[in-house]
Scaffold this motif. Structure first.
Motif, short mmCIF file in Angstrom:
data_model
loop_
_atom_site.label_atom_id
_atom_site.label_comp_id
_atom_site.label_asym_id
_atom_site.label_seq_id
_atom_site.Cartn_x
_atom_site.Cartn_y
_atom_site.Cartn_z
N LYS A 1 -3.76 4.81 -1.16
CA LYS A 1 -4.71 4.37 -0.54
C LYS A 1 -4.20 6.33 0.88
O LYS A 1 -3.52 6.59 1.10
N PRO B 1 0.60 4.83 0.69
CA PRO B 1 0.19 5.99 1.94
C PRO B 1 0.56 7.23 0.82
O PRO B 1 1.66 7.67 1.28
N GLU C 1 -7.49 8.69 -6.02
CA GLU C 1 -7.19 7.53 -5.68
C GLU C 1 -7.43 6.29 -6.55
O GLU C 1 -6.79 5.78 -6.85
N GLU D 1 0.55 -1.55 0.25
CA GLU D 1 0.14 -0.09 0.00
C GLU D 1 0.89 1.62 0.19
O GLU D 1 2.04 0.90 0.60
N ARG E 1 -5.03 4.21 -8.80
CA ARG E 1 -5.52 2.48 -8.10
C ARG E 1 -5.60 1.83 -10.02
O ARG E 1 -6.02 0.97 -9.85
#
Length: 230
Positions: free
Chosen positions: A83, A47, A72, A45, A76
């Protein structure tokens, strides 16, 4: 909002009646055949902290339509396991942002790999001294650099009605601070929607959901490139 057709029961009945004479499956439409396969989200992930004012908070928008939410999703869709924590607060000036930055950083469950900073618009709308805006942003970028967090700085321009003198002091703030701290600069965050009434809300300040999508399309490359390589 999704509407259910009143003809749906009739369609079901016709379908059941036609079971004995099932037609061969129709070939896929040309448009469906052209849809590329989804890119799988891979890796750990990533962040990201979105830190700013109402332009990030999603003022006037539904849940899931804010810039951090749509950004986001766009990342993705490219396979980036992003995230994004939305720390946008409507009405925040750079002084208010500076005051809450330390708390915001400490409250993150994990250290952000990137910070997106969008502050200064409310300073400009309130005609606050550009020197104060510069000093506050400078301290925020310095703090993020101390933490080793790279930054995407979303730039703002002074409204024409504030005059040339104000613009001459305000407009250089973002490119000069981006250069000083090695931040990735988006010169004017609202560029994709400016002078496009259909992409702006009735207040002529905040983008609509469609406007947000236009801004995301214009900035997603900058954000993806700014993420530390893994």
């Amino acid at each position: 909002m999704r509407f259910v057709s009143l003809a749906f029961p009739a369609i079901c009945a016709l379908s059941l009646a036609a079971c004995d004479k099932a037609a061969p499956p129709a070939p896929p439409s040309e448009s469906a055949a052209e849809v590329p396969p989804a890119i799988p989200v891979v890796g750990p992930e990533r962040p990201i902290l979105a830190f700013g004012d109402s332009l990030l908070a999603g003022y006037g928008l539904e849940d899931g339509e804010s810039y951090p939410d749509r950004l986001e999703q766009a990342l993705r869709a490219r396979g980036v396991n992003a995230k994004i924590a939305n720390a946008g607060v409507s009405g925040d000036t750079t002084a208010a942002g500076l005051q809450r930055l330390n708390f915001t950083l400490k409250s993150q469950p994990v250290k952000p790999q990137l910070a997106i900073v969008s502050l200064g618009g409310n300073d400009m709308l309130r005609s606050l001294p550009p020197a104060e805006t510069r000093a506050n942003l400078d301290r925020m970028l310095q703090r993020l650099k101390q933490e080793g967090i790279p930054v995407v700085l979303l730039g703002m321009l002074a409204a024409p009605n504030l005059g040339k003198d104000y613009a001459a002091q305000f407009n250089p703030i973002y490119p000069q601070l981006a250069e000083k701290y090695g931040a990735v600069l988006v010169p004017f965050f609202l560029q994709p929607v400016i002078d496009k009434p259909d992409l702006m809300q009735g207040d002529h300040v905040h983008p609509t959901a469609i406007g947000i999508d236009a801004i995301v399309a214009a900035t997603v490359d900058d954000v993806e490139d700014a993420l530390p390589k893994t």
